[in-house]
Write a protein that holds these residues in place. Structure first.
Motif, PDB file in Angstrom:
ATOM      1  N   PRO A 145      51.640  19.135  57.092  1.00 36.81           N
ATOM      2  CA  PRO A 145      52.609  19.803  56.213  1.00 36.81           C
ATOM      3  C   PRO A 145      53.570  20.679  57.021  1.00 36.81           C
ATOM      4  CG  PRO A 145      50.407  20.731  55.947  1.00 36.81           C
ATOM      5  CD  PRO A 145      50.258  19.558  56.840  1.00 36.81           C
ATOM      6  N   PRO A 146      54.850  20.664  56.647  1.00 35.55           N
ATOM      7  CA  PRO A 146      55.818  21.513  57.347  1.00 35.55           C
ATOM      8  C   PRO A 146      55.477  22.992  57.187  1.00 35.55           C
ATOM      9  CG  PRO A 146      56.935  19.853  56.022  1.00 35.55           C
ATOM     10  CD  PRO A 146      55.492  19.799  55.647  1.00 35.55           C
ATOM     11  N   ALA A 147      55.771  23.748  58.216  1.00 35.84           N
ATOM     12  CA  ALA A 147      55.599  25.204  58.157  1.00 35.84           C
ATOM     13  C   ALA A 147      56.841  25.825  57.526  1.00 35.84           C
ATOM     14  CB  ALA A 147      55.387  25.752  59.554  1.00 35.84           C
ATOM     15  N   LEU A 148      56.658  26.947  56.877  1.00 32.00           N
ATOM     16  CA  LEU A 148      57.764  27.590  56.154  1.00 32.00           C
ATOM     17  C   LEU A 148      57.847  29.073  56.509  1.00 32.00           C
ATOM     18  CD1 LEU A 148      59.893  27.606  53.748  1.00 32.00           C
ATOM     19  CD2 LEU A 148      57.966  28.311  52.320  1.00 32.00           C
ATOM     20  N   LEU A 149      59.068  29.524  56.776  1.00 32.41           N
ATOM     21  CA  LEU A 149      59.327  30.954  56.969  1.00 32.41           C
ATOM     22  C   LEU A 149      60.456  31.357  56.028  1.00 32.41           C
ATOM     23  CD1 LEU A 149      59.367  31.109  60.896  1.00 32.41           C
ATOM     24  CD2 LEU A 149      57.472  31.740  59.384  1.00 32.41           C
ATOM     25  N   VAL A 150      60.323  32.540  55.431  1.00 35.86           N
ATOM     26  CA  VAL A 150      61.384  33.047  54.548  1.00 35.86           C
ATOM     27  C   VAL A 150      61.743  34.458  54.994  1.00 35.86           C
ATOM     28  CG1 VAL A 150      62.038  33.632  52.192  1.00 35.86           C
ATOM     29  CG2 VAL A 150      60.569  31.660  52.602  1.00 35.86           C
ATOM     30  N   TRP A 151      63.041  34.674  55.173  1.00 39.22           N
ATOM     31  CA  TRP A 151      63.532  35.997  55.573  1.00 39.22           C
ATOM     32  C   TRP A 151      64.423  36.585  54.469  1.00 39.22           C
ATOM     33  CZ3 TRP A 151      63.570  31.780  58.922  1.00 39.22           C
ATOM     34  CH2 TRP A 151      62.896  31.905  60.129  1.00 39.22           C
ATOM     35  N   LEU A 152      64.562  37.892  54.518  1.00 34.61           N
ATOM     36  CA  LEU A 152      65.480  38.596  53.623  1.00 34.61           C
ATOM     37  C   LEU A 152      66.406  39.471  54.460  1.00 34.61           C
ATOM     38  CD1 LEU A 152      62.920  39.857  50.938  1.00 34.61           C
ATOM     39  CD2 LEU A 152      64.366  37.821  50.799  1.00 34.61           C
ATOM     40  N   ALA A 153      67.602  39.702  53.924  1.00 34.08           N
ATOM     41  CA  ALA A 153      68.540  40.614  54.600  1.00 34.08           C
ATOM     42  C   ALA A 153      69.484  41.189  53.565  1.00 34.08           C
ATOM     43  CB  ALA A 153      69.325  39.888  55.689  1.00 34.08           C
ATOM     44  N   TRP A 171      67.644  40.410  59.709  1.00 38.19           N
ATOM     45  CA  TRP A 171      66.715  39.558  58.961  1.00 38.19           C
ATOM     46  C   TRP A 171      65.293  40.040  59.130  1.00 38.19           C
ATOM     47  CZ3 TRP A 171      68.452  36.234  55.467  1.00 38.19           C
ATOM     48  CH2 TRP A 171      69.795  35.838  55.548  1.00 38.19           C
ATOM     49  N   GLN A 172      64.604  40.168  58.003  1.00 33.80           N
ATOM     50  CA  GLN A 172      63.212  40.605  57.982  1.00 33.80           C
ATOM     51  C   GLN A 172      62.357  39.467  57.439  1.00 33.80           C
ATOM     52  OE1 GLN A 172      62.486  43.648  59.077  1.00 33.80           O
ATOM     53  NE2 GLN A 172      64.565  44.485  59.158  1.00 33.80           N
ATOM     54  N   LEU A 173      61.341  39.105  58.204  1.00 37.63           N
ATOM     55  CA  LEU A 173      60.439  38.045  57.732  1.00 37.63           C
ATOM     56  C   LEU A 173      59.659  38.552  56.519  1.00 37.63           C
ATOM     57  CD1 LEU A 173      59.382  35.193  58.344  1.00 37.63           C
ATOM     58  CD2 LEU A 173      57.568  36.247  59.693  1.00 37.63           C
ATOM     59  N   ALA A 174      59.747  37.817  55.412  1.00 34.26           N
ATOM     60  CA  ALA A 174      59.133  38.279  54.164  1.00 34.26           C
ATOM     61  C   ALA A 174      57.991  37.392  53.697  1.00 34.26           C
ATOM     62  CB  ALA A 174      60.192  38.361  53.062  1.00 34.26           C
ATOM     63  N   TRP A 175      57.949  36.170  54.168  1.00 30.49           N
ATOM     64  CA  TRP A 175      56.892  35.261  53.683  1.00 30.49           C
ATOM     65  C   TRP A 175      56.707  34.141  54.690  1.00 30.49           C
ATOM     66  CZ3 TRP A 175      56.975  30.872  49.621  1.00 30.49           C
ATOM     67  CH2 TRP A 175      55.694  30.650  49.123  1.00 30.49           C
ATOM     68  N   ALA A 208      52.842  23.766  63.784  1.00 31.69           N
ATOM     69  CA  ALA A 208      52.865  25.086  64.429  1.00 31.69           C
ATOM     70  C   ALA A 208      54.289  25.624  64.473  1.00 31.69           C
ATOM     71  CB  ALA A 208      52.304  24.969  65.843  1.00 31.69           C
ATOM     72  N   ILE A 209      54.424  26.931  64.269  1.00 35.67           N
ATOM     73  CA  ILE A 209      55.739  27.551  64.305  1.00 35.67           C
ATOM     74  C   ILE A 209      55.598  28.942  64.899  1.00 35.67           C
ATOM     75  CG2 ILE A 209      55.584  28.523  61.968  1.00 35.67           C
ATOM     76  CD1 ILE A 209      58.570  27.777  61.635  1.00 35.67           C
ATOM     77  N   ASP A 210      56.585  29.336  65.681  1.00 39.34           N
ATOM     78  CA  ASP A 210      56.593  30.657  66.298  1.00 39.34           C
ATOM     79  C   ASP A 210      57.514  31.551  65.470  1.00 39.34           C
ATOM     80  OD1 ASP A 210      56.940  32.918  67.813  1.00 39.34           O
ATOM     81  OD2 ASP A 210      57.047  31.849  69.723  1.00 39.34           O
ATOM     82  N   ALA A 211      56.920  32.327  64.577  1.00 38.81           N
ATOM     83  CA  ALA A 211      57.732  33.130  63.652  1.00 38.81           C
ATOM     84  C   ALA A 211      58.615  34.134  64.394  1.00 38.81           C
ATOM     85  CB  ALA A 211      56.816  33.848  62.668  1.00 38.81           C
ATOM     86  N   GLY A 212      58.053  34.742  65.440  1.00 36.54           N
ATOM     87  CA  GLY A 212      58.836  35.729  66.186  1.00 36.54           C
ATOM     88  C   GLY A 212      60.056  35.108  66.841  1.00 36.54           C
ATOM     89  N   ALA A 213      59.852  33.969  67.474  1.00 34.08           N
ATOM     90  CA  ALA A 213      60.975  33.305  68.152  1.00 34.08           C
ATOM     91  C   ALA A 213      62.015  32.821  67.141  1.00 34.08           C
ATOM     92  CB  ALA A 213      60.448  32.129  68.972  1.00 34.08           C
ATOM     93  N   GLU A 214      61.544  32.353  65.999  1.00 33.13           N
ATOM     94  CA  GLU A 214      62.501  31.890  64.984  1.00 33.13           C
ATOM     95  C   GLU A 214      63.305  33.066  64.423  1.00 33.13           C
ATOM     96  OE1 GLU A 214      63.265  28.942  64.487  1.00 33.13           O
ATOM     97  OE2 GLU A 214      61.582  27.726  65.177  1.00 33.13           O
ATOM     98  N   THR A 215      62.661  34.214  64.270  1.00 31.62           N
ATOM     99  CA  THR A 215      63.379  35.394  63.778  1.00 31.62           C
ATOM    100  C   THR A 215      64.456  35.812  64.782  1.00 31.62           C
ATOM    101  OG1 THR A 215      61.376  36.128  62.637  1.00 31.62           O
ATOM    102  CG2 THR A 215      63.106  37.757  62.958  1.00 31.62           C
TER     103      THR A 215
END
Lengths: 208, 351
Positions: free
Chosen positions: A144-152, A123-127, A96-103
């Motif tokens: 499996p590890p969760a993955l977040l990818v951001w762009l800036a 940073w904008q979450l892209a994937w 589990a991962i909190d995308a908002g908190a990580e951003t």
């Protein structure tokens, strides 16, 4: 008449039981100590494996995102950039991962170290995906590890942090594995123009 | 009359002696393996943990090698200077330039958001002043983010570089420790860099780590051997390159000056240490380096560790670099060997 007895020499109490108990206690203590060593070693090895899995997931996610960016015609609006790569569902629930908190945490980290004022990258979450989706399968027993990818946008290129004007963007990937194992990978990629080949300016893995 | 209080009979004595002998024999037979396990398990787990630590440190320092000054719009460091060096690089206890060693490795990288700016004035050999030109990468910082004590790389696209520690920062004027050993012409750049030096100290039997600007410190104990090998493409390096001008690796017309080392495309080739220290040369002075270093794409780092206690090391030279006193196999913890093959993306993605 019985002969007077000295209790120490004619006692029927014996010393076998205390001796056996002492020996057993000693063996239990030694075994416990050794098991502690082995268990600690196993836990450390497992933690190392989880970090390694997270690191590979972050690096793979970053490469996939960077390659996918090559197919995007217009990089101008960073918020509009989407890594259009499918993330197949797997039968294993990812960590589990909190995308908002990580951003928020990523943005705060850059804000704290920034010298660019209002041009600080946003940073904008892209994937969002997970290791099973990235690699196509996940044979490991752990989740499996969760993955977040951001762009800036690069901070120095222009005065608008949400827009790219020079064909250079930053990509940041975070993977979170079991037991809180975390790994990041980041890169600056560039291309000469729309449709041009994406090339690498800098690849880094964290923490710096 | 109570017989037990009057002594024991001969049969009693014989039986008790036999039982006692059997018990003592069993204990004597069982105790050494137990003691062996008690001794070897902690040594073995310690060895595994040190091996993991060494592996982590080596990979962590090598993987980001070559990250470039991206805020200046430039490519990875291997476009200008080698990112991986077979010597002790830095401003503190550095090896002589243009040498190559098999037991040490240095890497250079530019950290995310690190200070970087173009040169405003060419650096003159023998001087210690570096003058920056303002660039958007400077942001709102009057000194572009440079700070006293930073390790900086001053370089241009001809393969000329200087590595120095900053002793003073005043606006866009930087002062470095020591004097430049060679001129750095315009257009040139300055960037704060991170250096990592991993080296083997055979006397202390340690793997040691340094940051290039200060002394080194122990990383892992009881290391008995290190061997670093370098791999690259058979194709000649295409960097450093300047359109219309000769560099040490590429002619003015874009033709590579170094030869092919095998079929292209083909498998990676090993670059012997002798090849990395015999020219052709780029740069001069303290910044002189073999152009073949620009071929490097991957590093193979082999390290051998031993158990700390000689009591668990045996006599076989094949298994124990430094033999110990352990006789039985159950007493022995053999040396561990790691063979790490690291391909830094900044090198692998450089054509």
């Amino acid at each position: 008449m019985t002969r007077p007895s000295w209790r120490g020499s004619c006692s029927r109490d014996g010393v076998a039981l205390p001796a056996v108990l002492l020996l057993a206690a000693f063996l239990v203590a030694v075994s416990g100590w050794l098991l502690g060593h082995v268990r600690t070693e196993q836990e450390m090895a497992m933690a190392g494996d989880h970090v390694d899995q997270a690191r590979r997931t972050a690096a793979a996610g970053l490469e996939i995102a960077a390659a996918a960016l090559g197919g995007v015609a217009d990089w101008t609006v960073i918020a509009g950039l989407v890594v259009s790569v499918p993330c197949p569902l797997s039968d294993r629930a990812p960590v589990a991962i909190d995308a908002g908190a990580e951003t928020v945490a990523l943005q705060a980290q850059w804000d704290a170290a920034s010298r660019w004022g209002r041009n600080t990258p946003r940073w904008q979450l892209a994937w969002q995906c997970d290791a099973a989706g990235v690699f196509g399968r996940w044979p490991a027993r752990s989740a499996p590890p969760a993955l977040l990818v951001w762009l800036a946008d690069q901070p120095e290129a222009d005065a608008v942090p949400d827009e790219d004007s020079d064909g250079r963007v930053m990509v940041h990937a975070l993977a979170v594995g079991p037991g809180g194992a975390r790994a990041t990978a980041s890169a600056s990629v560039q291309r000469a123009g729309p449709g041009g080949q994406v090339s690498l300016a800098a690849w880094r893995d964290g923490p710096e | 009359m109570t017989r037990g209080c009057q002594g024991v009979t001969l049969p009693d004595l014989l039986v008790s002696v036999c039982v006692g002998l059997v018990t003592v024999t069993a204990v004597v037979a069982a105790l050494p393996p137990i003691l062996d396990v008690v001794q070897t398990i902690p040594e073995s787990t310690d060895l595994d943990q040190r091996a993991r630590g060494a592996s982590e440190a080596v990979v962590h320092t090598q993987k980001p090698a070559g990250a470039g000054p991206d805020l200046l719009g430039l490519g990875p460091l291997p476009h200008f200077v080698p990112a991986v060096w077979p010597l002790r690089l830095g401003t503190a206890t550095a090896d002589p330039p243009a040498t190559a060693w098999g037991d040490r490795l240095s890497t250079l990288r530019v950290a995310a958001g690190a200070a970087q700016a173009p040169l405003a004035v060419a650096v003159v050999a023998g001087t210690s002043t570096i003058v920056l030109a303002w660039h958007p990468a400077c942001g709102l910082d009057a000194s572009c983010g440079f700070r006293r004590g930073d390790l900086v790389l001053v370089f241009n696209q001809h393969g000329v570089f200087e590595l120095a520690t900053l002793t003073g920062v005043a606006g866009l004027s930087l002062t470095r420790a020591g004097a430049a050993s060679q001129p750095v012409d315009l257009p040139g750049q300055v960037t704060a860099v991170s250096a990592s030096v991993v080296l083997f100290d055979a006397v202390r039997r340690q793997l040691r780590l340094a940051d290039g600007a200060t002394g080194n410190q122990p990383l892992v104990d009881d290391v008995v051997g290190v061997r670093v090998r370098y791999y690259g493409s058979a194709a000649p390096p295409r960097w450093p390159a300047v359109s219309g001008a000769d560099t040490c690796a590429v002619s003015a017309d874009g033709t590579p000056r170094l030869g092919l080392r095998g079929p292209v495309p083909g498998p990676p080739i090993e670059l012997a240490l002798a090849e990395l220290s015999d020219g052709p040369w780029c740069g001069a002075g303290a910044g002189r380096f073999d152009a073949d270093l620009m071929r490097v794409r991957a590093v193979r780092f082999a390290v051998r560790l031993q158990a700390s206690s000689a009591a668990v090391r045996g006599p076989m030279p094949a298994w124990f670099t430094w033999p110990g006193s352990a006789v039985r196999p159950g007493q022995q913890v053999r040396d561990r060997e790691l063979d790490l093959f690291v391909t830094p993306p900044n090198l692998a993605w450089t054509p």
